[in-house]
Design a protein around this motif. Structure first.
Motif, short mmCIF file in Angstrom:
data_model
loop_
_atom_site.label_atom_id
_atom_site.label_comp_id
_atom_site.label_asym_id
_atom_site.label_seq_id
_atom_site.Cartn_x
_atom_site.Cartn_y
_atom_site.Cartn_z
N SER A 70 0.83 -1.21 0.00
CA SER A 70 0.00 0.00 0.00
C SER A 70 0.87 1.25 0.00
CB SER A 70 -0.92 -0.02 1.22
OG SER A 70 -1.67 1.16 1.30
N ALA A 71 1.93 1.25 0.80
CA ALA A 71 2.84 2.40 0.83
C ALA A 71 3.48 2.62 -0.53
CB ALA A 71 3.92 2.19 1.90
N LEU A 72 3.89 1.54 -1.16
CA LEU A 72 4.50 1.64 -2.49
C LEU A 72 3.50 2.21 -3.51
CD1 LEU A 72 7.12 1.10 -4.02
CD2 LEU A 72 6.32 -1.22 -4.43
N THR A 73 2.28 1.77 -3.44
CA THR A 73 1.23 2.29 -4.33
C THR A 73 1.01 3.78 -4.10
OG1 THR A 73 0.12 0.15 -4.45
CG2 THR A 73 -1.20 2.09 -4.99
N ASP A 74 0.99 4.19 -2.84
CA ASP A 74 0.81 5.61 -2.52
C ASP A 74 1.96 6.44 -3.07
OD1 ASP A 74 -1.63 5.28 -1.18
OD2 ASP A 74 -0.61 4.83 0.71
N GLU A 75 3.17 5.91 -2.98
CA GLU A 75 4.33 6.62 -3.53
C GLU A 75 4.21 6.74 -5.05
OE1 GLU A 75 7.12 4.85 0.04
OE2 GLU A 75 7.46 4.16 -2.01
N GLU A 76 3.76 5.68 -5.70
CA GLU A 76 3.57 5.72 -7.15
C GLU A 76 2.48 6.72 -7.53
OE1 GLU A 76 2.79 1.62 -7.96
OE2 GLU A 76 4.91 1.08 -7.85
N ASP A 77 1.46 6.83 -6.68
CA ASP A 77 0.38 7.79 -6.94
C ASP A 77 0.91 9.21 -7.00
OD1 ASP A 77 -1.47 5.74 -7.01
OD2 ASP A 77 -2.28 6.13 -4.99
N CYS A 78 1.91 9.50 -6.18
CA CYS A 78 2.51 10.84 -6.20
C CYS A 78 3.12 11.12 -7.57
CB CYS A 78 3.56 10.97 -5.11
SG CYS A 78 4.38 12.58 -5.11
N VAL A 94 10.54 16.50 -6.84
CA VAL A 94 9.59 15.53 -6.27
C VAL A 94 9.78 14.17 -6.92
CG1 VAL A 94 7.14 14.93 -6.04
CG2 VAL A 94 7.90 17.27 -5.56
N ARG A 95 9.95 14.14 -8.24
CA ARG A 95 10.15 12.87 -8.94
C ARG A 95 11.41 12.16 -8.45
NH1 ARG A 95 11.28 14.32 -14.24
NH2 ARG A 95 13.42 14.30 -13.56
N ASP A 96 12.50 12.89 -8.34
CA ASP A 96 13.76 12.28 -7.91
C ASP A 96 13.67 11.72 -6.50
OD1 ASP A 96 14.80 13.00 -10.38
OD2 ASP A 96 16.00 14.67 -9.61
N LYS A 97 13.13 12.49 -5.59
CA LYS A 97 13.01 12.03 -4.21
C LYS A 97 12.02 10.88 -4.10
CE LYS A 97 14.51 16.13 -1.78
NZ LYS A 97 15.62 15.54 -1.05
N THR A 98 10.95 10.94 -4.85
CA THR A 98 9.95 9.87 -4.81
C THR A 98 10.53 8.58 -5.36
OG1 THR A 98 8.15 11.47 -5.02
CG2 THR A 98 7.64 9.18 -5.55
N LEU A 101 12.70 7.02 -2.73
CA LEU A 101 11.87 6.44 -1.68
C LEU A 101 11.19 5.15 -2.16
CD1 LEU A 101 10.83 6.71 1.19
CD2 LEU A 101 8.97 8.12 0.30
N GLU A 102 10.72 5.15 -3.39
CA GLU A 102 10.12 3.94 -3.96
C GLU A 102 11.12 2.79 -3.98
OE1 GLU A 102 6.81 4.46 -7.31
OE2 GLU A 102 8.71 5.39 -7.81
N HIS A 103 12.35 3.09 -4.30
CA HIS A 103 13.39 2.07 -4.34
C HIS A 103 13.59 1.45 -2.95
CE1 HIS A 103 16.97 -0.09 -5.54
NE2 HIS A 103 17.60 0.44 -4.49
N VAL A 104 13.69 2.30 -1.93
CA VAL A 104 13.88 1.81 -0.56
C VAL A 104 12.67 0.97 -0.13
CG1 VAL A 104 14.09 2.53 1.86
CG2 VAL A 104 15.43 3.68 0.09
N THR A 105 11.48 1.45 -0.40
CA THR A 105 10.27 0.71 -0.03
C THR A 105 10.21 -0.62 -0.77
OG1 THR A 105 9.11 2.81 0.33
CG2 THR A 105 7.74 0.83 0.11
N SER A 106 10.56 -0.60 -2.03
CA SER A 106 10.55 -1.81 -2.85
C SER A 106 11.54 -2.85 -2.32
CB SER A 106 10.87 -1.45 -4.30
OG SER A 106 10.81 -2.58 -5.11
N VAL A 107 12.72 -2.41 -1.93
CA VAL A 107 13.72 -3.32 -1.37
C VAL A 107 13.22 -3.90 -0.04
CG1 VAL A 107 16.04 -3.45 -0.36
CG2 VAL A 107 15.68 -2.30 -2.55
#
Length: 119
Positions: A70-78, A94-98, A101-107
């Motif tokens: 769910s967190a990963l989906t929310d990050e993708e929504d951004c 925003v794209r770079d930071k997101t 963050l997506e990479h860390v959440t995905s790992v």
């Protein structure tokens, strides 16, 4: 990240570009939701030691997977809400930071998934 996006919303001069202002607001909301999901995930992980039965452990791990997904989906929504915004400094930041963050959440999710598969 939510605080970062919120600060952009307070500091940026969007001028006539309402799409950018709306995207920042929606992104902030998405990151608040992602943060809530991460907190829920951490709460479940703290309870793993006291799970007791194998079924209870499995249930808690499945909950962790759900919250992290769910967190990963929310990050993708951004990222999605910025698609219609013209390229510029705010969108790039925003794209770079997101994406980081997506990479860390995905790992983190991959680690949990790997552990679940071993059970």
């Amino acid at each position: 990240m939510a605080n970062y996006v919120s600060s952009i919303g307070r500091q940026a001069d969007f001028g006539a570009d309402q799409r950018a202002a709306t995207a920042v607001e929606q992104c902030y909301s998405s990151f608040r939701d992602a943060m809530d999901s991460m907190h829920d995930s951490i709460t479940e992980m703290r309870g793993l030691r006291s799970a007791g039965s194998f079924e209870s452990l499995r249930f808690k791990l499945n909950s962790v997977q759900t919250y992290m997904s769910s967190a990963l989906t929310d990050e993708e929504d951004c990222l999605d809400v910025f698609e219609d915004v013209m390229d510029g400094k705010i969108k790039r930041h925003v794209r770079d930071k997101t994406q980081k963050l997506e990479h860390v959440t995905s790992v983190a999710l991959a680690l949990v998934n790997s552990y679940v598969e071993q059970e």
